[in-house]
Scaffold this motif. Structure first.
Motif, PDB file in Angstrom:
ATOM      1  N   VAL A  17       1.613  -1.037   0.255  1.00 53.86           N
ATOM      2  CA  VAL A  17       0.239   0.438  -0.132  1.00 53.86           C
ATOM      3  C   VAL A  17       0.776   1.187  -0.175  1.00 53.86           C
ATOM      4  O   VAL A  17       0.857   2.020  -0.806  1.00 53.86           O
ATOM      5  CB  VAL A  17      -0.781  -0.275   1.344  1.00 53.86           C
ATOM      6  CG1 VAL A  17      -1.528   1.580   0.919  1.00 53.86           C
ATOM      7  CG2 VAL A  17      -1.778  -1.773   0.880  1.00 53.86           C
ATOM      8  N   THR A  20       2.376   1.358  -3.419  1.00 55.64           N
ATOM      9  CA  THR A  20       1.585   2.070  -4.001  1.00 55.64           C
ATOM     10  C   THR A  20       1.455   3.439  -4.545  1.00 55.64           C
ATOM     11  O   THR A  20       1.091   4.390  -5.523  1.00 55.64           O
ATOM     12  CB  THR A  20       0.116   1.903  -4.290  1.00 55.64           C
ATOM     13  OG1 THR A  20       0.346   0.063  -4.442  1.00 55.64           O
ATOM     14  CG2 THR A  20      -0.629   1.653  -5.788  1.00 55.64           C
ATOM     15  N   ILE A  32      -9.700   5.332  -1.093  1.00 62.30           N
ATOM     16  CA  ILE A  32      -8.876   3.922  -0.707  1.00 62.30           C
ATOM     17  C   ILE A  32     -10.153   3.497  -0.479  1.00 62.30           C
ATOM     18  O   ILE A  32     -10.440   4.086   0.628  1.00 62.30           O
ATOM     19  CB  ILE A  32      -7.367   3.630   0.518  1.00 62.30           C
ATOM     20  CG1 ILE A  32      -6.629   4.400  -0.271  1.00 62.30           C
ATOM     21  CG2 ILE A  32      -7.853   1.996   0.671  1.00 62.30           C
ATOM     22  CD1 ILE A  32      -5.351   4.974   0.873  1.00 62.30           C
ATOM     23  N   ASP A 103      -8.637   4.698  -6.297  1.00 62.29           N
ATOM     24  CA  ASP A 103      -7.229   4.954  -6.795  1.00 62.29           C
ATOM     25  C   ASP A 103      -6.702   3.343  -6.374  1.00 62.29           C
ATOM     26  O   ASP A 103      -5.891   2.865  -6.782  1.00 62.29           O
ATOM     27  CB  ASP A 103      -6.702   5.375  -5.409  1.00 62.29           C
ATOM     28  CG  ASP A 103      -6.693   6.984  -6.459  1.00 62.29           C
ATOM     29  OD1 ASP A 103      -6.670   7.586  -7.813  1.00 62.29           O
ATOM     30  OD2 ASP A 103      -7.429   8.662  -5.233  1.00 62.29           O
ATOM     31  N   LEU A 104      -6.923   2.844  -5.182  1.00 60.48           N
ATOM     32  CA  LEU A 104      -6.436   1.761  -4.417  1.00 60.48           C
ATOM     33  C   LEU A 104      -7.964   0.677  -3.925  1.00 60.48           C
ATOM     34  O   LEU A 104      -8.489   1.146  -2.922  1.00 60.48           O
ATOM     35  CB  LEU A 104      -5.364   1.662  -3.728  1.00 60.48           C
ATOM     36  CG  LEU A 104      -5.245   0.906  -2.735  1.00 60.48           C
ATOM     37  CD1 LEU A 104      -3.934   0.040  -3.677  1.00 60.48           C
ATOM     38  CD2 LEU A 104      -4.038   1.351  -1.515  1.00 60.48           C
ATOM     39  N   GLY A 132      -6.595   3.022 -11.932  1.00 59.94           N
ATOM     40  CA  GLY A 132      -6.369   2.257 -10.535  1.00 59.94           C
ATOM     41  C   GLY A 132      -6.184   0.518  -9.501  1.00 59.94           C
ATOM     42  O   GLY A 132      -6.088   0.022 -11.107  1.00 59.94           O
ATOM     43  N   GLN A 133      -5.681   0.290  -8.603  1.00 56.70           N
ATOM     44  CA  GLN A 133      -4.715  -0.885  -8.655  1.00 56.70           C
ATOM     45  C   GLN A 133      -5.656  -1.433  -7.293  1.00 56.70           C
ATOM     46  O   GLN A 133      -6.330  -0.590  -6.285  1.00 56.70           O
ATOM     47  CB  GLN A 133      -3.534  -0.229  -7.844  1.00 56.70           C
ATOM     48  CG  GLN A 133      -2.281  -0.390  -8.628  1.00 56.70           C
ATOM     49  CD  GLN A 133      -0.996  -0.005  -8.720  1.00 56.70           C
ATOM     50  OE1 GLN A 133      -0.788  -1.133  -8.078  1.00 56.70           O
ATOM     51  NE2 GLN A 133      -0.572   0.681  -9.236  1.00 56.70           N
TER      52      GLN A 133
END
Length: 177
Positions: A17, A20, A32, A103-104, A132-133
């Protein structure tokens, strides 16, 4: 949360995290979402570190159970950037008033507990903003003591995607990839 295995895994999630979010410019807001955050074991490893970031930050703690979200709201009340919501990742996030702008997305030991992983991963994808991941933590091999403990819960054997998971809820690393 405090045993050695989860501490190691949560440390790895924390590092992923932080790596990232380090790529996000400090003047850009950061969104998030944590799926199936449950008792907050992973969340507890993340929030103190995230609180030190210069970004404007929103962290959405979600779970399918209102008991978990209520307990988390009390437990993490000192982190003003955290919000709480119910989310059933097996249903369309948009039909539950979630937008595709995170975004995450973090999912720690939760996606395997769904009936159809391909459908679930499509729902996860529908939460991500462009670029985004997903940070995913999942067991990747059957372990007897885990089956003994979690095998007594209804969610452990909830899978119906037999072509993908013939006899166990966990996927191998190759299957996840």
């Amino acid at each position: 949360q405090r045993s050695v295995g989860p501490q190691v895994m949560n440390q790895l999630v924390q590092e992923a995290v932080l790596t990232t979010v380090a790529s996000v410019p400090a003047d850009r807001p950061l969104r998030i979402l944590e799926i199936g955050a449950g008792t907050g074991g992973t969340t507890a490893h993340l929030l103190p570190q995230l609180a030190t970031l210069p970004n404007q930050l929103t962290y959405l703690f979600t779970d399918i159970s209102p008991r978990f979200t209520s307990a988390a709201a009390e437990r993490f009340q000192d982190f003003e950037f955290v919000d709480y919501a119910l989310l059933d990742i097996e249903r369309s996030p948009q039909l539950q008033n979630f937008s595709a702008d995170y975004d995450l997305v973090i999912a720690a030991n939760v996606l395997h507990a769904t009936a159809n992983l391909r459908h679930t991963l499509e729902n996860v994808s529908n939460l991500l903003a462009p670029g985004g991941q997903l940070i995913l933590l999942e067991g990747t091999a059957p372990v007897g003591w885990v089956d003994l403990i979690f095998g007594m819960t209804p969610g452990w054997w909830a899978f119906s995607d037999i072509a993908l998971r013939a006899d166990h809820p966990l996927l191998s690393v190759d299957q996840w990839q």
